[in-house]
Scaffold this active site. Structure first.
Site: not given
Length: 657
Positions: A28-30, A32, A145
């Site tokens: 959701g944010m990054a 990999v 999380d």
């Protein structure tokens, strides 16, 4: 065209050091990537923030601060953070983390492929997860999380916790604004949903949900929308795993219930405490319970355990004995899984915490606006639900601790509660004020709930019991049972009524109210005061009895008479002997039969030596008289005469010439 071919970062060098080689996963944010640190020639995982977030300076600064905090956390079950940097060769700059690359698969992959796991496998995975989180908690960090997607199972049999990107320092700001509501809904603790606040117990809650999911193959709270799941987190307890998988050990139900308590105060304080409880449960479970297979429809992943040569990840780096070492997975499990479950080959994107499609939003917006908009919508929905619940049927339990009873009752009844009172002793809470309430302060309760209020009676002051007449052992036991201590020193006191060795009384005296564990001294009888005892030997029985009774003594007669130097019919012995005795004591008298009469041996004609020997053996004393001019002497006569009767011990005279 394949999305990976369009990824502009593939093949690039970040910060002149990290070569991006392969995309691994999208979150959701990054995103990999698998990369190579060309300076140290090692494989790394590169976590690159999405451009929308990277353009927010405040978010970037927080991301950097939190990355530094995680980098200080060194534990074998935590994915290590090597470096943080920004690459300014692109617009906007690429903000990234360089982390330990962990080839393998996630716990989500394993659950999706295998379903429910056996208890042994579940513990083998969850124990190192808790060891990692425990190290973070004791270092003052909260993950926020925890979910199966962030639990990595490596090719060499290790378990790693990843994505500490949401981590927050415990002593920092933990309440989230509408722009900061994060975490996957299925694993959010009630307090995270209601206020955004998180502490180590929030991670414990998420681990409890994962424990349930690993044992049953399904999540405890499900629904068609995130709001339905949120409502269940707030209003429904997580059911025991055995309700879905009969036959599970009761220890697993108990741990799941404790870890997922809706009231955070009812959970273990942090992952360290939950790990200790989990390992204690493992020791108590039988091999059959550990290897129990789920019923049909809940296929178990078995075969996990400590394999030969496995790298054992241990909780002993965090906990003192007797906490046991954590178990790990058998590397052989890798061969049993599909090849596309190995992390470097996986292209399956990770779902964001809550996702809304652009079609649902009805308007095309810049890519960076989407995550922020989702978070805002979720926050507004949560706020609306919380308002409906709290403003309708539910409220927060007010704190009335240490408040006077009347005031506490008035406060609670004014809020609509039904109050019942109990009383208890307390050494710390003043008399007449509230010790505790059930439900406790801050608990979420119905407005018409029944509330139990425990009021202090003040410190408990035990009463010294009466132990007069008891033995020392019985008196000591009675005093200790009353909540008092007994001194090792005793007071001795004479008594004409209490037998020697028995307790006369106590200091403090019986009936006094004293503080708990007050030291009480026993007063023990040493018997009556000694008084002079007259000598009545040689007296007749009547005379001796009269003399002793006049002196305050009791008299008893020994039925057996003895020979003595005293005349027959007089007192031969007294017990105790003359001198001193306790007043009122009983004196036993033994009467005399007189001197014993024996036969005198006839020693006439014997030499002096032989005659003396014979008389002494018969019990007599010997006196020799006579003379001799020459030759040996012999006994010519004796007095008393031979074969006559004489008192034993009397003297026999022999005449020699």
């Amino acid at each position: 065209m394949d999305a990976t071919l369009q990824d502009p970062l593939l093949g690039r060098m970040l910060d002149g050091r990290y070569r991006v080689e392969q995309r691994v996963a999208v979150g959701g944010m990054a995103t990999v990537y698998r990369g190579v640190d060309v300076r140290l020639d090692r494989v790394v995982a590169l976590k690159v923030m999405h451009p929308g977030f990277a353009a927010d300076p405040d978010f970037v600064q927080r991301f950097i601060r939190e990355a530094k905090a995680v980098a200080r956390l060194s534990h074998p079950n935590v994915v290590g953070v090597y470096d943080q940097g920004e690459d300014h060769t692109s617009v906007p700059p690429a903000v990234f983390l360089a982390m330990e690359f962990v080839p393998g698969w996630t716990l989500r992959d394993l659950l999706r492929d295998r379903g429910a796991l056996s208890p042994r496998t579940t513990l083998d995975i969850l124990e190192p997860v808790l060891a990692a989180l425990g190290a973070a908690h004791r270092a003052g960090l909260v993950h926020r999380d925890v979910k199966p997607e962030n639990v990595l199972l490596t090719e060499d049999g290790r378990v790693k916790v990843a994505d500490f990107g949401l981590v927050r320092a415990v002593n920092g700001q933990t309440a989230a604004t509408t722009q900061q509501v994060m975490g996957t809904v299925s694993y959010l603790a009630p307090e995270q949903i209601e206020s955004g606040a998180a502490d180590p117990r929030s991670d414990v809650y998420a681990c409890g949900v994962m424990l349930y999911e690993m044992l049953t193959g399904s999540k405890p709270h499900t629904g068609e929308s995130p709001m339905q799941v949120i409502f269940q987190h707030l209003s429904v307890d997580v059911p025991p795993p055995s309700a879905l998988v009969p036959g599970l050990a009761p220890q697993l139900d108990a741990i799941t219930r404790a870890a997922t308590a809706r009231d955070a105060s009812g959970r273990p304080a942090d992952a360290v405490e939950l790990l200790a409880e989990l390992q204690r449960a493992r020791r108590e479970m039988t091999p059959a319970q550990l290897d129990a297979e789920p019923p049909a429809g809940h296929a178990a992943a078995t075969g996990l355990g400590v394999g030969p040569g496995a790298d054992v990840s241990s909780a002993t780096a965090l906990l003192p004995p007797p906490v046991e070492r954590t178990s790990v997975m058998d590397p052989a499990m890798l061969r049993e899984l599909p090849a596309d479950l190995v992390m470097p080959r996986r292209e399956r994107p990770e779902p964001p915490p809550v996702a809304l499609t652009r079609r649902q939003r009805g308007v095309r917006r810049p890519r960076w606006v989407l995550p922020a908009g989702v978070v805002v919508v979720l926050a507004l929905l949560v706020a609306g639900l919380t308002w409906a619940l709290n403003g309708g049927l539910y409220t927060r339990m007010p704190s009335v601790l240490r408040v006077p009873q009347a005031q506490a009752v008035q406060t609670l009844e004014h809020d609509g509660f039904t109050v019942s009172l109990t009383q208890d002793f307390s050494g710390s809470v003043p008399k007449g004020t509230v010790i505790s309430t059930n439900p406790g302060p801050g608990a979420r309760v119905r407005k018409d709930a029944d509330v139990s209020v425990d009021v202090s009676k003040g410190p408990q002051r035990p009463t010294v019991p009466s132990v007069a007449g008891k033995s020392v052992a019985d008196a000591t036991a009675a005093l200790q049972q009353a909540g008092l201590a007994v001194s090792g020193q005793q007071q001795q006191q004479t008594s004409s009524t209490v037998p020697a060795g028995a307790v006369i009384g106590t200091s403090p005296a019986a009936g006094q109210q004293v503080a708990p564990q007050t030291v009480v001294t026993l007063v023990v009888s040493s018997g009556a005061q000694p008084v002079p005892l007259p000598d009545v030997t040689g007296e007749t029985l009547d005379q001796a009895t009269s003399d002793l009774q006049s002196a305050g003594f009791q008299v008893a007669l020994n039925p057996t008479q003895i020979y003595s130097d005293q005349d027959a019919g007089t007192v031969a012995q007294m017990n105790p002997p003359a001198g001193q005795a306790a007043q009122g004591a009983t004196i036993t008298l033994t009467m005399s039969k007189g001197q014993q009469q024996v036969t005198v041996p006839d020693v006439t004609g014997m030499t002096e030596k032989d005659a003396t020997k014979a008389l002494k053996q018969a019990g007599f004393k010997v006196r020799s008289l006579g003379f001799t001019l020459f030759g040996s002497t012999t006994v010519r006569s004796e007095t008393p005469g031979g074969n006559s009767q004489a008192a034993m011990g009397s003297t026999v005279t022999i005449w020699l010439y």
